[in-house]
Write an enzyme that holds these catalytic residues in place. Sequence first.
Site, PDB file in Angstrom:
ATOM      1  CG  ASP A 298       7.844   9.102   4.611  1.00 37.21           C
ATOM      2  OD1 ASP A 298       8.672   8.389   4.011  1.00 37.21           O
ATOM      3  OD2 ASP A 298       6.634   9.138   4.325  1.00 37.21           O
TER       4      ASP A 298
ATOM      5  CG  HIS B 213      -2.137   7.786   4.734  1.00 37.78           C
ATOM      6  ND1 HIS B 213      -1.562   6.542   4.886  1.00 37.78           N
ATOM      7  CD2 HIS B 213      -1.710   8.525   5.794  1.00 37.78           C
ATOM      8  CE1 HIS B 213      -0.809   6.549   5.979  1.00 37.78           C
ATOM      9  NE2 HIS B 213      -0.892   7.738   6.563  1.00 37.78           N
TER      10      HIS B 213
ATOM     11  CD  GLU C  28       6.403   4.433   3.979  1.00 40.09           C
ATOM     12  OE1 GLU C  28       6.806   5.554   4.372  1.00 40.09           O
ATOM     13  OE2 GLU C  28       5.906   4.235   2.852  1.00 40.09           O
TER      14      GLU C  28
ATOM     15  CG  HIS D 207       3.730   7.081  -4.522  1.00 40.76           C
ATOM     16  ND1 HIS D 207       2.855   8.090  -4.268  1.00 40.76           N
ATOM     17  CD2 HIS D 207       4.262   6.756  -3.317  1.00 40.76           C
ATOM     18  CE1 HIS D 207       2.865   8.383  -2.969  1.00 40.76           C
ATOM     19  NE2 HIS D 207       3.719   7.586  -2.377  1.00 40.76           N
TER      20      HIS D 207
ATOM     21  CD  GLU E  11       2.945   4.587   3.247  1.00 41.59           C
ATOM     22  OE1 GLU E  11       3.117   5.712   3.736  1.00 41.59           O
ATOM     23  OE2 GLU E  11       3.253   4.293   2.089  1.00 41.59           O
TER      24      GLU E  11
ATOM     25  CG  HIS F 272       2.605  14.674   0.747  1.00 41.77           C
ATOM     26  ND1 HIS F 272       1.833  14.638  -0.379  1.00 41.77           N
ATOM     27  CD2 HIS F 272       2.710  13.385   1.146  1.00 41.77           C
ATOM     28  CE1 HIS F 272       1.474  13.388  -0.638  1.00 41.77           C
ATOM     29  NE2 HIS F 272       1.998  12.610   0.274  1.00 41.77           N
TER      30      HIS F 272
ATOM     31  CG  HIS G  34       2.944   3.535  -1.969  1.00 44.39           C
ATOM     32  ND1 HIS G  34       4.242   3.418  -2.412  1.00 44.39           N
ATOM     33  CD2 HIS G  34       3.012   4.244  -0.817  1.00 44.39           C
ATOM     34  CE1 HIS G  34       5.046   4.060  -1.559  1.00 44.39           C
ATOM     35  NE2 HIS G  34       4.331   4.556  -0.579  1.00 44.39           N
TER      36      HIS G  34
ATOM     37  CG  ASP H   1       8.193   5.216   1.154  1.00 45.03           C
ATOM     38  OD1 ASP H   1       8.436   6.054   2.033  1.00 45.03           O
ATOM     39  OD2 ASP H   1       7.099   5.156   0.550  1.00 45.03           O
TER      40      ASP H   1
ATOM     41  CE1 TYR I  52       0.273  10.899   9.934  1.00 41.92           C
ATOM     42  CE2 TYR I  52      -1.658   9.611   9.286  1.00 41.92           C
ATOM     43  CZ  TYR I  52      -0.297   9.833   9.243  1.00 41.92           C
ATOM     44  OH  TYR I  52       0.502   8.974   8.518  1.00 41.92           O
TER      45      TYR I  52
ATOM     46  CG  ASP J   7      23.607  30.152 -17.575  1.00 46.49           C
ATOM     47  OD1 ASP J   7      22.887  30.022 -18.590  1.00 46.49           O
ATOM     48  OD2 ASP J   7      24.424  31.081 -17.437  1.00 46.49           O
TER      49      ASP J   7
ATOM     50  NE  ARG K 260       3.935   8.157   6.723  1.00 49.54           N
ATOM     51  CZ  ARG K 260       3.796   9.471   6.772  1.00 49.54           C
ATOM     52  NH1 ARG K 260       2.699  10.007   7.266  1.00 49.54           N
ATOM     53  NH2 ARG K 260       4.760  10.272   6.335  1.00 49.54           N
TER      54      ARG K 260
HETATM   55  N1  GLY Z   1       7.157   8.796   1.209  1.00 49.87           N
HETATM   56  C1  GLY Z   1       5.935   8.833   0.502  1.00 49.87           C
HETATM   57  C2  GLY Z   1       5.026   7.805   0.954  1.00 49.87           C
HETATM   58  O1  GLY Z   1       5.195   7.254   2.014  1.00 49.87           O
HETATM   59  O2  GLY Z   1       4.118   7.422   0.252  1.00 49.87           O
HETATM   60 MN    MN Z   2       5.136   5.218   1.279  1.00 52.12          MN
HETATM   61 MN    MN Z   3       7.071   7.200   3.017  1.00 51.68          MN
END
Ligand code: GLY
Ligand code: MN
Ligand code: MN
Length: 437
Positions: free
Chosen positions: A255, A345, A403, A356, A379, A238, A349, A266, A383, A36, A401
Site C-alpha cells: 500500500d 474497514h 486499492e 485521508h 479499497e 497499518h 475515503h 493511494d 484478512y 539539531d 487488499r
Molecule cells: N494508505 C492508507 C489507506 O489506504 O487508507
Molecule cells: Mn486508502
Molecule cells: Mn492505501
Amino acid sequence: MHRNEYRQRRKRLLGMMPENSIAILPTSPAHPRNRDVEFPFRPESTFHYLTGFDEPEAVAVMIPDREEGEFLMFCRDRDAHAERWDGQRLGLKGVRRRHGVEQSFDIESIDRHLPDLIDGRSCIFYTIGNHPALDRRMIEWISALRIRSRMQPPADIVPVDRLVDEMRLRKSETEMDAMREAARISARAHERAMRICRPGMNECEIEAELMHEFMRSGCRSPAYPSIVAGGANACVLHYVSNDCVLEDGGLLLIDAGAEYRYYAADITRTFPVNGKFSPTQRDLYALVLAAQEAAIAAVAPKNTLEDVHQAAVETLVDGLTGMGLIKGRRNDILKNHRYARFYMHRTGHWLGMDVHDVGDYRVKGEWRGLAPGMVTTVEPGLYFAPDERNIPDELRGIGIRIEDDVLVNEDGGEVLTAAAAKSIEEIEAITGTGSAS
Ligand code: GLY
Ligand code: MN
Ligand code: MN
C-alpha cells in the site's frame, strides 16, 4: 500550480467570510527528530492550498474588505547567516512579489501585530489543534484583548476548515492533473516492485524500489509511510515495519502512493512473492477483485460512499458464504456486519492533498451524494489473521487488499490508478521478470 489558482481560492474564501471577520492560517509546526535535526518539513495542506507558499514558520492572515490589503503573511525575513545554514528564504519582499501577499510582516513580530489585527473582529476563523504553540499564543492574545475590553462582544472562534474543506473536496482541473500524475508515478512504482520481487528479499528492499520510482519522478516523499507487508504482515492494517524476509509461497501486500506537488495517490496491490498464485490465494484474490470492480462501478454522481461500500460488502459476503466461511442468512450477515472479522474497514475515503482528505462524509446525518471533482479510494480487502479460529489452515495469514483512486465525473468515475497491473494474468505475467538495476 499557477498563482492565479491560489488567488481564485483566496477570493472564494474571502467571499464566504462575514463582514468584520479574520482568518488566521498557520503552516505546519516544525517537528524535532533529535538534537539539531528535524523531520522533513511539509507545509500544512490548507495553508498551502490558499497561499502556494512552502517555507516553514509562516502564518497567513485574510481579512475581507480591508483597505491596506486582504492577504497578509507573517514569515521569516531574509537573513544571510541563517540562509547559509538552512537554505534560501523569500523574505518579506519576496513573498509579496511571488505570492501576491499584500502586506508582509516578520514572523518574529507576530506578538506585536496580530493582536491589533484581531482586535474588534466579531469572528475569528482559526482551527485549534494543528499548531499547539500558536494555539497557546492565540489564547493569550484574545485574553489580553478581553481584559482591555475593546473586543465587544467576545469574538467567536470558528474552525477555518469549515469554509475551506468543502472547497478542497471538489478538485479543480489543475488539481485533477496533479492527482493524475501522482497516480501515474505510483502505478509505475507498484509495477517496478512487482517486477523486482523475489522470494528471500527483505520488505525494505521493495520499499526502496518504490522510493526510487517516486524520487526519480520528482516526488520527494510518499504521501504516507509505505506498507510493504509480506505474508501474515498483511493482516496488520497499518503495518509499516517493512523489515521481514519475503517467503516463497506467500503474498505481498503493498500500500504505497507518491505525493506529487502536494497531491496524494493511494494504491494497494497484492501479488504472490514467487509470481504464481496458489489455488486458494487465487480464489480469494478473484473475490476481492470482483468486490472492487463492483464498488468502482458504483462510483457515480448522486451515489454515496455507502453505496460504494455496500457494493463491495455484498460481493464479499456472497463469495465468503459460497466458500462456507460465513454461514447464515444474507440479510442477517449484512445487517449485523458478520463479515467484519474478515473485512473490518470501510471501502473508500476522500483523497487529495491529504491521503485521508478533508470533507464531510455525511451532510445533516445523511451520506452525501458523490459529485464531479470528488476523488475517493476504492479499497476492499479480506484478512485471515494467523490466529483466526474456525477457518481452514491454508487461509491463515492471508491478507489481500486492492486499492485504486477514482475521480468522480459526469458519467461515473475515472480510475486514476488504472495503469497499475491488477488482473491475475497481468500480475503473474510481470512479477519477478525484472532486475533491480
Ligand atoms: N494508505 C492508507 C489507506 O489506504 O487508507
Ligand atoms: Mn486508502
Ligand atoms: Mn492505501
